[in-house]
Motif scaffolding. Structure first.
Motif, PDB file in Angstrom:
ATOM      1  N   LEU A 163      17.801  -1.970  -9.259  1.00 37.26           N
ATOM      2  CA  LEU A 163      16.435  -2.158  -9.614  1.00 37.26           C
ATOM      3  C   LEU A 163      15.681  -2.927  -8.408  1.00 37.26           C
ATOM      4  CD1 LEU A 163      16.231  -2.054 -13.369  1.00 37.26           C
ATOM      5  CD2 LEU A 163      16.057  -0.305 -12.112  1.00 37.26           C
ATOM      6  N   ALA A 164      16.064  -3.987  -8.315  1.00 39.89           N
ATOM      7  CA  ALA A 164      15.627  -5.120  -7.403  1.00 39.89           C
ATOM      8  C   ALA A 164      15.551  -4.123  -6.113  1.00 39.89           C
ATOM      9  CB  ALA A 164      16.190  -6.159  -7.113  1.00 39.89           C
ATOM     10  N   LYS A 165      16.649  -3.496  -5.696  1.00 38.90           N
ATOM     11  CA  LYS A 165      16.611  -2.804  -4.429  1.00 38.90           C
ATOM     12  C   LYS A 165      15.516  -1.749  -4.253  1.00 38.90           C
ATOM     13  CE  LYS A 165      21.604  -3.571  -3.549  1.00 38.90           C
ATOM     14  NZ  LYS A 165      22.898  -2.838  -3.423  1.00 38.90           N
ATOM     15  N   VAL A 166      15.375  -1.188  -5.260  1.00 34.31           N
ATOM     16  CA  VAL A 166      14.308   0.010  -5.269  1.00 34.31           C
ATOM     17  C   VAL A 166      12.991  -0.743  -5.337  1.00 34.31           C
ATOM     18  CG1 VAL A 166      13.051   1.754  -6.824  1.00 34.31           C
ATOM     19  CG2 VAL A 166      15.706   1.451  -6.585  1.00 34.31           C
ATOM     20  N   PHE A 167      12.784  -1.694  -6.014  1.00 41.83           N
ATOM     21  CA  PHE A 167      11.598  -2.598  -6.019  1.00 41.83           C
ATOM     22  C   PHE A 167      11.198  -3.046  -4.456  1.00 41.83           C
ATOM     23  CE2 PHE A 167       8.992  -6.462  -6.263  1.00 41.83           C
ATOM     24  CZ  PHE A 167       7.782  -5.849  -6.916  1.00 41.83           C
ATOM     25  N   ASP A 168      12.269  -3.548  -3.781  1.00 40.91           N
ATOM     26  CA  ASP A 168      12.117  -4.306  -2.633  1.00 40.91           C
ATOM     27  C   ASP A 168      12.067  -3.064  -1.690  1.00 40.91           C
ATOM     28  OD1 ASP A 168      12.668  -6.383  -0.576  1.00 40.91           O
ATOM     29  OD2 ASP A 168      14.517  -5.282   0.143  1.00 40.91           O
ATOM     30  N   GLU A 169      12.294  -1.903  -1.640  1.00 41.94           N
ATOM     31  CA  GLU A 169      11.989  -0.745  -0.925  1.00 41.94           C
ATOM     32  C   GLU A 169      10.524  -0.483  -0.914  1.00 41.94           C
ATOM     33  OE1 GLU A 169      14.428   2.469  -2.090  1.00 41.94           O
ATOM     34  OE2 GLU A 169      16.299   1.393  -1.242  1.00 41.94           O
ATOM     35  N   HIS A 170       9.885  -0.387  -2.161  1.00 40.72           N
ATOM     36  CA  HIS A 170       8.525  -0.369  -2.334  1.00 40.72           C
ATOM     37  C   HIS A 170       7.593  -1.572  -1.872  1.00 40.72           C
ATOM     38  CE1 HIS A 170       9.811   2.963  -5.222  1.00 40.72           C
ATOM     39  NE2 HIS A 170       8.489   3.391  -5.026  1.00 40.72           N
TER      40      HIS A 170
ATOM     41  N   ASP B 154       2.549  -0.488   5.320  1.00 38.27           N
ATOM     42  CA  ASP B 154       1.042  -0.009   5.274  1.00 38.27           C
ATOM     43  C   ASP B 154       0.095  -0.987   5.704  1.00 38.27           C
ATOM     44  OD1 ASP B 154       2.181   2.513   4.789  1.00 38.27           O
ATOM     45  OD2 ASP B 154       1.767   2.558   2.647  1.00 38.27           O
ATOM     46  N   VAL B 155       0.064  -2.107   4.831  1.00 36.39           N
ATOM     47  CA  VAL B 155      -1.007  -3.030   4.813  1.00 36.39           C
ATOM     48  C   VAL B 155      -0.789  -4.606   5.424  1.00 36.39           C
ATOM     49  CG1 VAL B 155      -1.988  -1.932   2.886  1.00 36.39           C
ATOM     50  CG2 VAL B 155      -0.432  -4.011   2.545  1.00 36.39           C
ATOM     51  N   GLY B 156       0.654  -4.472   6.025  1.00 45.74           N
ATOM     52  CA  GLY B 156       1.106  -5.889   6.758  1.00 45.74           C
ATOM     53  C   GLY B 156       1.197  -7.041   5.679  1.00 45.74           C
ATOM     54  N   ALA B 157       1.398  -8.083   6.060  1.00 46.11           N
ATOM     55  CA  ALA B 157       1.746  -9.563   5.135  1.00 46.11           C
ATOM     56  C   ALA B 157       0.521  -9.865   4.798  1.00 46.11           C
ATOM     57  CB  ALA B 157       2.279 -10.543   6.209  1.00 46.11           C
ATOM     58  N   ILE B 158       0.555  -9.669   3.191  1.00 45.82           N
ATOM     59  CA  ILE B 158      -0.480 -10.109   2.359  1.00 45.82           C
ATOM     60  C   ILE B 158       0.136 -10.964   1.325  1.00 45.82           C
ATOM     61  CG2 ILE B 158      -1.849  -8.234   2.637  1.00 45.82           C
ATOM     62  CD1 ILE B 158      -0.937  -7.382  -0.105  1.00 45.82           C
ATOM     63  N   GLY B 159      -0.642 -11.926   0.587  1.00 46.63           N
ATOM     64  CA  GLY B 159       0.013 -12.572  -0.378  1.00 46.63           C
ATOM     65  C   GLY B 159       0.936 -12.025  -1.134  1.00 46.63           C
ATOM     66  N   GLU B 160       2.076 -12.814  -1.434  1.00 49.76           N
ATOM     67  CA  GLU B 160       3.423 -12.552  -2.433  1.00 49.76           C
ATOM     68  C   GLU B 160       2.781 -11.911  -3.734  1.00 49.76           C
ATOM     69  OE1 GLU B 160       6.628 -14.935  -4.185  1.00 49.76           O
ATOM     70  OE2 GLU B 160       7.353 -14.004  -2.355  1.00 49.76           O
ATOM     71  N   VAL B 161       1.881 -12.390  -4.090  1.00 51.32           N
ATOM     72  CA  VAL B 161       1.461 -11.858  -5.705  1.00 51.32           C
ATOM     73  C   VAL B 161       1.079 -10.398  -5.468  1.00 51.32           C
ATOM     74  CG1 VAL B 161       0.077 -12.033  -7.713  1.00 51.32           C
ATOM     75  CG2 VAL B 161       1.514 -14.007  -6.410  1.00 51.32           C
ATOM     76  N   ARG B 162      -0.161 -10.391  -4.340  1.00 51.00           N
ATOM     77  CA  ARG B 162      -0.619  -9.120  -4.210  1.00 51.00           C
ATOM     78  C   ARG B 162       0.268  -8.029  -3.773  1.00 51.00           C
ATOM     79  NH1 ARG B 162      -5.562  -9.734  -0.252  1.00 51.00           N
ATOM     80  NH2 ARG B 162      -5.617  -7.645  -0.505  1.00 51.00           N
ATOM     81  N   LEU B 163       1.064  -8.403  -2.856  1.00 51.55           N
ATOM     82  CA  LEU B 163       2.388  -7.576  -2.211  1.00 51.55           C
ATOM     83  C   LEU B 163       3.058  -7.035  -3.446  1.00 51.55           C
ATOM     84  CD1 LEU B 163       3.632  -6.479   0.105  1.00 51.55           C
ATOM     85  CD2 LEU B 163       5.115  -8.476   0.052  1.00 51.55           C
ATOM     86  N   PHE B 164       3.473  -7.835  -4.401  1.00 52.63           N
ATOM     87  CA  PHE B 164       4.192  -7.359  -5.521  1.00 52.63           C
ATOM     88  C   PHE B 164       3.241  -6.517  -6.449  1.00 52.63           C
ATOM     89  CE2 PHE B 164       7.924 -10.782  -5.598  1.00 52.63           C
ATOM     90  CZ  PHE B 164       8.088 -10.315  -4.219  1.00 52.63           C
ATOM     91  N   LEU B 165       2.215  -6.848  -6.625  1.00 49.92           N
ATOM     92  CA  LEU B 165       1.225  -5.944  -7.387  1.00 49.92           C
ATOM     93  C   LEU B 165       1.117  -4.724  -6.903  1.00 49.92           C
ATOM     94  CD1 LEU B 165      -0.728  -5.766  -9.877  1.00 49.92           C
ATOM     95  CD2 LEU B 165      -2.591  -6.594  -8.408  1.00 49.92           C
ATOM     96  N   MET B 166       0.692  -4.617  -5.686  1.00 45.03           N
ATOM     97  CA  MET B 166       0.593  -3.363  -4.909  1.00 45.03           C
ATOM     98  C   MET B 166       1.875  -2.343  -5.240  1.00 45.03           C
ATOM     99  SD  MET B 166      -1.864  -4.293  -1.671  1.00 45.03           S
ATOM    100  CE  MET B 166      -2.079  -2.722  -1.245  1.00 45.03           C
ATOM    101  N   ALA B 167       3.099  -3.163  -4.795  1.00 42.58           N
ATOM    102  CA  ALA B 167       4.144  -2.312  -5.137  1.00 42.58           C
ATOM    103  C   ALA B 167       4.568  -1.789  -6.282  1.00 42.58           C
ATOM    104  CB  ALA B 167       5.304  -3.322  -4.511  1.00 42.58           C
ATOM    105  N   ALA B 168       4.233  -2.746  -7.464  1.00 45.89           N
ATOM    106  CA  ALA B 168       4.308  -2.386  -8.760  1.00 45.89           C
ATOM    107  C   ALA B 168       3.412  -1.159  -9.327  1.00 45.89           C
ATOM    108  CB  ALA B 168       4.122  -3.324  -9.695  1.00 45.89           C
ATOM    109  N   LEU B 169       2.206  -1.089  -8.639  1.00 46.57           N
ATOM    110  CA  LEU B 169       1.279   0.014  -8.700  1.00 46.57           C
ATOM    111  C   LEU B 169       1.798   1.244  -8.336  1.00 46.57           C
ATOM    112  CD1 LEU B 169      -2.213  -2.023  -8.316  1.00 46.57           C
ATOM    113  CD2 LEU B 169      -1.113  -1.038 -10.548  1.00 46.57           C
ATOM    114  N   LEU B 170       2.314   1.138  -7.046  1.00 45.91           N
ATOM    115  CA  LEU B 170       3.055   2.153  -6.409  1.00 45.91           C
ATOM    116  C   LEU B 170       3.952   2.949  -7.208  1.00 45.91           C
ATOM    117  CD1 LEU B 170       3.104   3.979  -3.730  1.00 45.91           C
ATOM    118  CD2 LEU B 170       4.649   2.493  -2.798  1.00 45.91           C
ATOM    119  N   MET B 171       4.767   2.019  -7.772  1.00 44.44           N
ATOM    120  CA  MET B 171       5.778   2.299  -8.631  1.00 44.44           C
ATOM    121  C   MET B 171       5.545   3.193  -9.736  1.00 44.44           C
ATOM    122  SD  MET B 171       8.970  -0.513  -8.005  1.00 44.44           S
ATOM    123  CE  MET B 171      10.055   0.272  -8.910  1.00 44.44           C
ATOM    124  N   ILE B 172       4.501   2.556 -10.513  1.00 45.81           N
ATOM    125  CA  ILE B 172       3.874   3.050 -11.770  1.00 45.81           C
ATOM    126  C   ILE B 172       3.287   4.337 -11.408  1.00 45.81           C
ATOM    127  CG2 ILE B 172       2.038   2.759 -13.373  1.00 45.81           C
ATOM    128  CD1 ILE B 172       2.849  -0.205 -13.251  1.00 45.81           C
TER     129      ILE B 172
END
Length: 109
Positions: A28-35, A42-60
């Motif tokens: 599961l972590a590998k899939v999340f890491d891919e996202h 797409d957006v470059g280096a942003i804060g980790e929390v925002r990065l993870f939030l955007m990846a989670a939204l993409l997955m949802i």
């Protein structure tokens, strides 16, 4: 309770999980890491929390699309099942009608 260390965006994170679920959590972590990687590209280096939030939204978003597809497929299966039931009913009626005709023909002889 088991523990497993996963890597997301190049950083290690130790997380707890049910015993025996370590490999599943790694997958599961590998899939999340891919996202996360897709968001970074797409957006470059942003804060980790925002990065993870955007990846989670993409997955949802992907998950919601899959749920809709499953719902449409289930609806199609229900229609096919109803059609098959109607065909069975008609076939049973035709067989019953044919049997009645044969009985009349054989009784008339």
């Amino acid at each position: 309770m088991g523990e497993v260390t996963v890597r997301v965006n190049g950083k290690p994170y130790t997380v707890g999980c049910a015993d025996g679920q370590e490999a599943r959590v790694q997958d599961l972590a590998k899939v999340f890491d891919e996202h996360v990687g897709m968001v970074v590209s797409d957006v470059g280096a942003i804060g980790e929390v925002r990065l993870f939030l955007m990846a989670a939204l993409l997955m949802i978003d992907e998950m919601q699309d899959l749920r809709e597809q499953i719902g449409e497929a289930n609806s199609g299966v229900a229609r096919v099942s109803a059609g098959a039931h109607e065909m069975e009913r008609r076939a049973a009626f035709a067989i019953s009608d044919a049997a009645a005709r044969l009985e009349r023909l054989l009784g008339a002889s």
